[in-house]
Design a protein around this motif. Structure first.
Motif, PDB file in Angstrom:
ATOM      1  N   ASN A   1       6.480 -17.209   1.259  1.00 47.58           N
ATOM      2  CA  ASN A   1       5.736 -15.955   1.242  1.00 47.58           C
ATOM      3  C   ASN A   1       4.856 -15.904   0.000  1.00 47.58           C
ATOM      4  O   ASN A   1       5.252 -16.293  -1.090  1.00 47.58           O
ATOM      5  CB  ASN A   1       6.690 -14.765   1.277  1.00 47.58           C
ATOM      6  N   TYR A   2       3.640 -15.408   0.176  1.00 53.87           N
ATOM      7  CA  TYR A   2       2.655 -15.440  -0.916  1.00 53.87           C
ATOM      8  C   TYR A   2       1.594 -14.375  -0.668  1.00 53.87           C
ATOM      9  O   TYR A   2       1.303 -14.024   0.468  1.00 53.87           O
ATOM     10  CB  TYR A   2       2.024 -16.835  -0.995  1.00 53.87           C
ATOM     11  N   MET A   3       0.999 -13.904  -1.724  1.00 47.15           N
ATOM     12  CA  MET A   3      -0.071 -12.915  -1.762  1.00 47.15           C
ATOM     13  C   MET A   3       0.486 -11.491  -1.614  1.00 47.15           C
ATOM     14  O   MET A   3       1.670 -11.276  -1.414  1.00 47.15           O
ATOM     15  CB  MET A   3      -1.164 -13.207  -0.718  1.00 47.15           C
ATOM     16  N   LYS A   4      -0.411 -10.517  -1.737  1.00 47.44           N
ATOM     17  CA  LYS A   4      -0.010  -9.122  -1.724  1.00 47.44           C
ATOM     18  C   LYS A   4       0.491  -8.720  -0.338  1.00 47.44           C
ATOM     19  O   LYS A   4      -0.173  -8.957   0.671  1.00 47.44           O
ATOM     20  CB  LYS A   4      -1.199  -8.242  -2.123  1.00 47.44           C
ATOM     21  N   PRO A   5       1.670  -8.094  -0.256  1.00 47.79           N
ATOM     22  CA  PRO A   5       2.171  -7.643   1.049  1.00 47.79           C
ATOM     23  C   PRO A   5       1.254  -6.588   1.663  1.00 47.79           C
ATOM     24  O   PRO A   5       0.633  -5.781   0.947  1.00 47.79           O
ATOM     25  CB  PRO A   5       3.545  -7.047   0.711  1.00 47.79           C
ATOM     26  N   THR A   6       1.155  -6.582   2.967  1.00 49.18           N
ATOM     27  CA  THR A   6       0.319  -5.600   3.658  1.00 49.18           C
ATOM     28  C   THR A   6       1.131  -4.350   3.977  1.00 49.18           C
ATOM     29  O   THR A   6       2.352  -4.416   4.170  1.00 49.18           O
ATOM     30  CB  THR A   6      -0.244  -6.192   4.958  1.00 49.18           C
ATOM     31  N   GLN A   7       0.442  -3.219   4.035  1.00 49.62           N
ATOM     32  CA  GLN A   7       1.114  -1.957   4.334  1.00 49.62           C
ATOM     33  C   GLN A   7       1.316  -1.752   5.839  1.00 49.62           C
ATOM     34  O   GLN A   7       2.223  -1.047   6.260  1.00 49.62           O
ATOM     35  CB  GLN A   7       0.303  -0.795   3.758  1.00 49.62           C
ATOM     36  N   LYS A   8       0.440  -2.392   6.636  1.00 41.32           N
ATOM     37  CA  LYS A   8       0.533  -2.280   8.085  1.00 41.32           C
ATOM     38  C   LYS A   8       0.548  -3.680   8.698  1.00 41.32           C
ATOM     39  O   LYS A   8       0.061  -4.635   8.088  1.00 41.32           O
ATOM     40  CB  LYS A   8      -0.655  -1.488   8.639  1.00 41.32           C
ATOM     41  N   PRO A   9       1.088  -3.829   9.910  1.00 43.67           N
ATOM     42  CA  PRO A   9       1.044  -5.140  10.565  1.00 43.67           C
ATOM     43  C   PRO A   9      -0.397  -5.639  10.676  1.00 43.67           C
ATOM     44  O   PRO A   9      -1.313  -4.870  10.980  1.00 43.67           O
ATOM     45  CB  PRO A   9       1.645  -4.866  11.947  1.00 43.67           C
ATOM     46  N   ALA A  10      -0.588  -6.921  10.406  1.00 41.89           N
ATOM     47  CA  ALA A  10      -1.944  -7.472  10.403  1.00 41.89           C
ATOM     48  C   ALA A  10      -1.903  -8.935  10.801  1.00 41.89           C
ATOM     49  O   ALA A  10      -0.845  -9.572  10.813  1.00 41.89           O
ATOM     50  CB  ALA A  10      -2.568  -7.321   9.014  1.00 41.89           C
ATOM     51  N   GLU A  11      -3.088  -9.471  11.117  1.00 39.35           N
ATOM     52  CA  GLU A  11      -3.182 -10.895  11.391  1.00 39.35           C
ATOM     53  C   GLU A  11      -3.038 -11.677  10.076  1.00 39.35           C
ATOM     54  O   GLU A  11      -3.297 -11.142   8.994  1.00 39.35           O
ATOM     55  CB  GLU A  11      -4.513 -11.231  12.064  1.00 39.35           C
ATOM     56  N   SER A  12      -2.666 -12.933  10.183  1.00 40.04           N
ATOM     57  CA  SER A  12      -2.398 -13.715   8.974  1.00 40.04           C
ATOM     58  C   SER A  12      -2.606 -15.193   9.238  1.00 40.04           C
ATOM     59  O   SER A  12      -1.982 -15.770  10.139  1.00 40.04           O
ATOM     60  CB  SER A  12      -0.959 -13.482   8.499  1.00 40.04           C
ATOM     61  N   ALA A  13      -3.481 -15.811   8.428  1.00 40.54           N
ATOM     62  CA  ALA A  13      -3.683 -17.258   8.531  1.00 40.54           C
ATOM     63  C   ALA A  13      -2.420 -18.008   8.120  1.00 40.54           C
ATOM     64  O   ALA A  13      -2.077 -19.033   8.715  1.00 40.54           O
ATOM     65  CB  ALA A  13      -4.861 -17.678   7.657  1.00 40.54           C
ATOM     66  N   TRP A  14      -1.727 -17.508   7.095  1.00 41.62           N
ATOM     67  CA  TRP A  14      -0.509 -18.186   6.652  1.00 41.62           C
ATOM     68  C   TRP A  14       0.583 -18.103   7.716  1.00 41.62           C
ATOM     69  O   TRP A  14       1.355 -19.057   7.893  1.00 41.62           O
ATOM     70  CB  TRP A  14      -0.032 -17.614   5.312  1.00 41.62           C
ATOM     71  N   ALA A  15       0.660 -16.978   8.414  1.00 41.40           N
ATOM     72  CA  ALA A  15       1.634 -16.874   9.503  1.00 41.40           C
ATOM     73  C   ALA A  15       1.302 -17.873  10.612  1.00 41.40           C
ATOM     74  O   ALA A  15       2.199 -18.500  11.198  1.00 41.40           O
ATOM     75  CB  ALA A  15       1.654 -15.450  10.050  1.00 41.40           C
ATOM     76  N   GLU A  16       0.030 -18.044  10.892  1.00 43.27           N
ATOM     77  CA  GLU A  16      -0.369 -19.011  11.926  1.00 43.27           C
ATOM     78  C   GLU A  16      -0.064 -20.438  11.484  1.00 43.27           C
ATOM     79  O   GLU A  16       0.293 -21.291  12.311  1.00 43.27           O
ATOM     80  CB  GLU A  16      -1.854 -18.841  12.247  1.00 43.27           C
ATOM     81  N   LEU A  17      -0.211 -20.713  10.190  1.00 39.76           N
ATOM     82  CA  LEU A  17       0.132 -22.048   9.696  1.00 39.76           C
ATOM     83  C   LEU A  17       1.630 -22.290   9.832  1.00 39.76           C
ATOM     84  O   LEU A  17       2.065 -23.372  10.245  1.00 39.76           O
ATOM     85  CB  LEU A  17      -0.310 -22.199   8.242  1.00 39.76           C
TER      86      LEU A  17
END
Length: 668
Positions: A491-507
């Motif tokens: 896990n890395y970078m600032k957490p999001t407040q709402k569900p969102a798309e994520s390049a790292w999640a796709e990786l």
């Protein structure tokens, strides 16, 4: 009657034969190495065409004389093989498989004899990837104590030097096997070290670790030309690379460098001879040296197209009172490696381009008046020299600071002119050619891999190139589908407040899909990352989780080796029932109220909402949201940094992030 020209030709022929006659092995072979147990052991090299090569593995034992009670040393042959060098001078043998143990002696005999001592038979693993694999032990969590405890003579370490290459190379430029000691482990891969230590503690056999990684690199640069030429995205760049006129370009650059350095192109470091740092002498005459500003990379100050070794010298004037206490020398950052001296005495060294250098100077090395700070800098590629912020370059004497930024004496002692000014990611295949091909087909058990950050913006593509790279390595090693274990991105970078798309999640999803290949394993780091640092310091858990995968995949142990893994979903009555595998003794949540976090749920509108989730049995979680009456998709940990993820199995391994939908992502 022989003419002088004919006699000269005969002499040159004799000298050529003499030069070519010696048997030579790749640098991956050396004393202190580990050879892989349980397989036919490849040993290869070069000699004269048609030369017969004998390879012998022997062991010295002591036989006690019952009458005298004295020991007699006996040399026992444990394996041998012969080969004939082919027309190009290449040869290879395979020694019969051996059991664990040692030390052995490996002897290779042709017209000359090469002997390697203190050789062990054990488990050999390749450790590769980008900066999180490269990250040194000293910079890991609790690094100083970990380094001090790294005394394991049955762990052997080999570090492959960084190198890009236009075509596959047959050998490395340097490197040797060393026993694991605090000194040798200090700058070795932390992940590799903790992985090897776990193997040693569990298996109690010799462990060999070959570290070959480069920070910031992409997967395609670690893949061979044979595979890349079939990839639609990388075929054309590879052809462009291979068609470059490298030699003409190199000669042009060498001419520029000679002019810059006054006609000289130094190829050996005259400042360091036979292990002695001659240019660290405080009394040497450096009046003909140039001046350079530090901090500041030397390329920015006119020394373009030069990698290699340079020396920096700076006078430090002290009064009597200032020499009565230890000082702290702050040099800033150095690209890439340094050895630092005060008055000819080595006080520290570091191999990391982005690490602040802070070295303690013992007062016994100081004197009133002139003291000489000398820094030997080794730049392996890209920018070189002392760099950073001038405010970070000073000598601390208690609360006093002496500024040492500004003019330094400077001299390049070894200039390496790369054929083409290539970074490791400039073209595909560059690091396979320079850092993988030279160690193939050295006998290994498997590979561990920590990489993906640099491919995150192309995660969809990674679904193809990463498994292709694994298959590519397996093809070249020709050892079948050897175990290949990898780390899922932290896990890395600032957490999001709402569900969102994520390049790292796709990786991470691409990494999970790669588990479809046989004999693969994945260690999750989803719960040990740091929001503001792409290099989490907790490398202990990473190495140990990789080792769990090794015990399962490579050594067939009946253990729980990974966290809960998504298996299926059933939507019923406005809820989603998620079934997991790899639950071990059951699902568990790290929350005193039993709330399972990091789940999001969506309906047909594809809009995700945070969801309420709870464990209802050892393998199942139920998920729902009052904002979604008819859910059709569930995501878990789907973010750059799902910092609240708290679902584990009872063995305390985190659940693997996943999604149940196949909606288009944001990466190409």
């Amino acid at each position: 009657m022989y003419t002088k020209r004919f006699l000269l030709a005969i002499l040159l022929l004799a000298l050529t034969i003499g030069v070519n006659a010696n048997v030579k092995l790749p640098r991956i072979f050396s004393s202190n190495m580990v050879l892989q147990q349980g397989i036919d052991i490849p040993v290869w090299g070069w000699a004269d065409s048609g030369e017969e090569i004998s390879v012998m593995l022997t062991k010295t034992v002591v036989r006690m004389n019952e009458n005298t009670n004295e020991g007699e040393k006996l040399t026992i042959m444990t394996a041998s093989a012969k080969a004939i060098a082919d027309e190009s001078g290449k040869w290879i043998v395979k020694l019969p498989a051996q059991e664990y143990g040692g030390p052995f002696t490996l002897r290779i005999k042709g017209k000359n004899t090469i002997t390697f001592d203190n050789v062990m038979i054990g488990e050999v693993w390749v450790c590769s990837g980008q900066s999180n694999m490269e990250w040194p032990l000293i910079n890991a969590k609790n690094g100083e104590n970990e380094v001090a405890a790294a005394n394991y003579p049955n762990i052997r370490l080999f570090t492959v030097s960084k190198r890009v290459s236009q075509f596959p190379q047959e050998d490395l430029t340097d490197g040797e096997w060393v026993e694991c000691t605090p000194e040798t482990a200090r700058l070795f891969s932390a992940v590799g070290y903790f992985f090897g230590r776990s193997l040693l503690e569990e298996l109690d056999v010799p462990i060999g670790l070959i570290h070959t990684s480069w920070g910031g690199t992409v997967a395609e640069t670690w893949t061979s030309p044979e595979t890349i030429k079939n990839d639609p995205d990388f075929r054309e760049p590879m052809v462009e690379l291979q068609q470059m006129d490298v030699e003409a370009y190199k000669k042009e650059k060498e001419a520029k460098v000679r002019k810059l350095l006054g006609g000289e192109l130094p190829t050996e470091d005259k400042g360091m001879q036979n292990g002695k740092a001659l240019w660290s002498d405080p009394d040497m005459n450096d009046s003909d040296w140039s001046k350079i500003k530090a901090p500041g990379l030397w390329e920015e100050q006119g020394y373009l197209d030069i990698d290699g070794i340079a020396w920096y010298r700076k006078e430090l004037d002290l009064i009597e009172e200032q020499t009565q206490t230890n000082l702290n020398l702050h040099l800033g950052k150095i690209d890439d490696a340094d050895i630092t001296f005060i008055n000819g005495i080595e006080i520290g060294k570091t191999n990391a381009y982005d690490e602040e250098r802070v070295y303690t100077i013992d007062k016994k090395y100081l004197k009133p008046g002139k003291n000489m700070i000398v820094v030997r800098v080794n730049d392996t590629g890209g920018g070189g020299g002392i760099w950073g912020d001038p405010k970070d370059q000073y000598v601390a004497i208690g609360q006093e600071k002496i500024d040492i930024s500004g003019d330094w004496k400077f001299k390049i002692s070894k200039a390496v002119v790369q054929a083409i000014d290539l970074g490791p990611n400039s073209y595909p295949t560059l690091l396979f050619n320079g850092m993988i091909n030279p160690i193939v087909p050295y006998g290994i058990k498997g590979a561990i891999w920590y990489q993906g950050e640099s491919n995150a913006d192309r995660a969809k593509q990674y679904q193809r190139i990463f498994p292709n790279m694994i298959k590519d390595w397996r093809t070249h090693w020709n050892q079948g589908d050897f175990p290949f274990l990898f780390v899922q991105l932290a896990n890395y970078m600032k957490p999001t407040q709402k569900p969102a798309e994520s390049a790292w999640a796709e990786l991470r999803e691409a990494q999970t899909l790669t588990l479809d290949l046989s004999n693969t394993g994945m260690a999750s780091a989803i719960d040990i990352g740091e929001a503001n640092d792409i290099h989490p310091r907790n490398k202990q858990d990473v190495g140990e989780r990789l080792a769990l995968n090794a015990f399962k995949v490579a050594y067939n142990k009946d253990i729980v080796y990974t966290g809960p893994t998504y298996e299926s979903v059933e939507f019923k009555d406005g809820k989603a029932y998620i079934t997991f595998t790899n639950t071990g003794d059951g699902l568990a949540v790290k929350d005193k109220y039993g709330y399972v976090k990091a789940f999001a749920i969506a309906g047909a509108d594809k809009v995700f909402h945070w969801a309420k989730a709870e464990i209802i049995n050892p393998t199942t979680v139920v998920v729902q949201s009052y904002a979604v009456k008819d859910p059709v998709a569930v995501r878990f940990g789907w973010a750059d940094n799902p910092d609240d993820l708290n679902l584990y199995n009872l063995e305390e391994l985190p659940a693997n992030p996943f999604r149940t939908d196949d909606w288009p992502g944001i990466t190409k």
